[in-house]
Design a protein around this motif. Structure first.
Motif, mmCIF file in Angstrom:
data_model
loop_
_atom_site.group_PDB
_atom_site.id
_atom_site.type_symbol
_atom_site.label_atom_id
_atom_site.label_comp_id
_atom_site.label_asym_id
_atom_site.label_seq_id
_atom_site.Cartn_x
_atom_site.Cartn_y
_atom_site.Cartn_z
ATOM 1 N N VAL A 182 9.235 0.211 -19.435
ATOM 2 C CA VAL A 182 7.820 0.061 -19.792
ATOM 3 C C VAL A 182 7.099 -0.424 -18.535
ATOM 4 O O VAL A 182 7.184 -1.592 -18.158
ATOM 5 N N SER A 184 5.271 4.204 -20.519
ATOM 6 C CA SER A 184 6.688 4.162 -20.169
ATOM 7 C C SER A 184 7.124 5.359 -19.338
ATOM 8 O O SER A 184 6.456 6.394 -19.300
ATOM 9 N N SER A 205 1.189 0.500 -24.508
ATOM 10 C CA SER A 205 2.307 0.427 -23.572
ATOM 11 C C SER A 205 2.580 1.818 -23.017
ATOM 12 O O SER A 205 2.536 2.813 -23.744
#
Length: 464
Positions: free
Chosen positions: A199, A217, A215
């Motif tokens: 992440v 990633s 988030s």
């Protein structure tokens, strides 16, 4: 573009007026109240900083990130020497260094830094599990507080942010996870496996709200989380469209729009209202395609050039706009929305491996390229003996990589945080302001070189 959410658009003028003409219109009070408001916005939009730097700050290591506080009163940056520097920028044209803080347990490099909502605390991270917290008050010269995010495990922290109420820190980690940490209790609230890979970035939808979290990633997805239900590990939504890992995400701060950089050399604009649901994401498994393509191409952005034959549009892409032209290579290069106070929210922008700052209009056309490599060319020489060298060999002709760019909230000033030299083992922060002419008419002279404490440097001392 016509909504007003990204500044004013004077669609009635076929030929754009120059800034001096708009200033005259304002002084003559032409156009009525609505016209004057639109005119002010269009004036701000024209004041994009230029390549010629006001000042070049030299560092002994590459600079990883640097941003202004929301009120513009100070600027902070973080470098690979495990130090953060803070500068008084209450007068954005007369900087003053007032504090340097060292991360006592850092590994390899500092990765991120973030301010608390009240600007009183700065959190900064490294490629390990301890987060440092230091007061921004110049009178407080004590050592930083160290907060352990390990929970019994060791991993890198790539991204750190304060919640809107300032009570929690949220981190994106190399353990494919998001951590929510309660500052007052000095304890982890949640440690959630959020993705299938690192992440690299976290941010909030609204700086004033502690609830909606994003988030990004290396599994190529952005996920939407509600921190009130984070413990069940189920995202509230997802954005799909990047086909290589995501290096950074930034929120416009309005609870609606976010921006992201991807290693397939593109930047994307997203609208929260268009997110795929968490249920849709689980049922359709959009990462299966990106994983298969990644395994086939075996592309590594850290040392390989991206072949445009690798670029493709994901069939489930739910982004609004895709921006291209810059190079998201070698490191986690950052992108941002331009601030409303100094640009009328008109642009998005990014650093780049090719040494430029790219500024785009919202229709994905390039509004300006600011050549930081040209601004620093011949100004920096690496020492022959370094504390460390980077993993990979770099093209000796590549002298500047812009990793982060901070845009002042109320003045037409940009600061490029860069890596310099053939091996990318030097660092600079270059300050660029708006100038109608390239000629230097004021004092001190443009382009002067200073050290990290803003002390003048002689030309034969310009190495780090």
């Amino acid at each position: 573009m016509d909504s007003g959410g990204f500044g004013s658009f004077d669609i009635r003028d076929r030929k754009q007026k120059d800034l001096s003409r708009r200033i005259l219109d304002r002084e003559l009070a032409l156009g009525g109240t609505n016209g004057q408001k639109r005119n002010r916005g269009l004036m701000l939009q024209q004041q994009i900083p230029s390549t010629t730097p006001e000042m070049i700050i030299h560092y002994e290591e590459p600079v990883c990130c640097g941003q202004f506080s929301d009120d513009g009163n100070f600027f902070y940056n973080a470098a690979k020497d495990f130090k953060v520097r803070l500068y008084d920028t209450s007068n954005p044209y007369e900087w003053k260094h007032y504090k340097t803080v060292h991360h006592p347990f850092a590994a390899w490099t500092l990765t991120d830094a973030a301010l608390s909502p009240d600007n009183k605390w700065l959190a900064f991270t490294s490629l390990q599990t301890d987060v440092c917290l230091t007061p921004t008050d110049p009178a407080d010269t004590g050592e930083p507080y160290t907060l352990s995010f390990s929970n019994g495990y060791r991993f890198a922290i790539f991204s750190i942010r304060f919640s809107g109420d300032g009570r929690q820190l949220i981190a994106g980690t190399g353990a494919d996870s998001i951590i929510v940490y309660d500052i007052e209790r000095r304890s982890i609230v949640h440690h959630v496996t959020a993705h299938m890979d690192d992440v690299n970035a976290v941010c909030f939808a609204d700086k004033m709200s502690p609830h909606i979290l994003y988030s990004g990633s290396d599994d190529c997805t952005i996920k939407v989380w509600d921190t009130r239900s984070l413990g069940d590990g189920r995202p509230a939504g997802a954005f799909v469209g990047h086909t290589q890992g995501i290096t950074y995400i930034d929120s416009k701060g309005d609870g609606r729009y976010i921006l992201s950089n991807g290693k397939e050399q593109s930047m994307k604009l997203w609208d929260l209202r268009m997110a795929h649901s968490g249920t849709w994401f689980e049922e359709n498994r959009p990462t299966d395609l990106t994983q298969a393509r990644q395994n086939f191409y075996n592309y590594d952005y850290r040392w390989q050039d991206f072949d445009d034959n690798y670029f493709y549009k994901h069939p489930n892409d739910n982004s609004l706009v895709t921006f291209r032209g810059h190079k998201v290579q070698r490191t986690l290069i950052r992108c941002h929305f331009s601030p409303p106070g100094s640009t009328d929210s008109r642009y998005v922008y990014s650093g780049s491996h090719d040494g430029n700052i790219y500024v785009w209009n919202m229709d994905a056309t390039i509004a300006k390229k600011i050549d930081v490599q040209a601004a620093t060319a011949g100004r920096v020489r690496p020492r022959p003996h370094r504390r460390y060298m980077l993993h990979h060999d770099y093209d000796s002709a590549q002298t500047t990589l812009v990793r982060d760019v901070g845009w002042h909230p109320s003045a037409p000033i940009l600061v490029a945080s860069a890596w310099n030299g053939g091996s990318m083992d030097a660092g600079t922060a270059t300050i660029h302001s708006y100038n109608e002419l390239e000629a230097d008419e004021g004092d001190p002279k443009m382009g002067r070189s200073v050290n990290e404490k803003l002390e003048p440097m002689e030309s034969n001392m310009l190495y780090v």
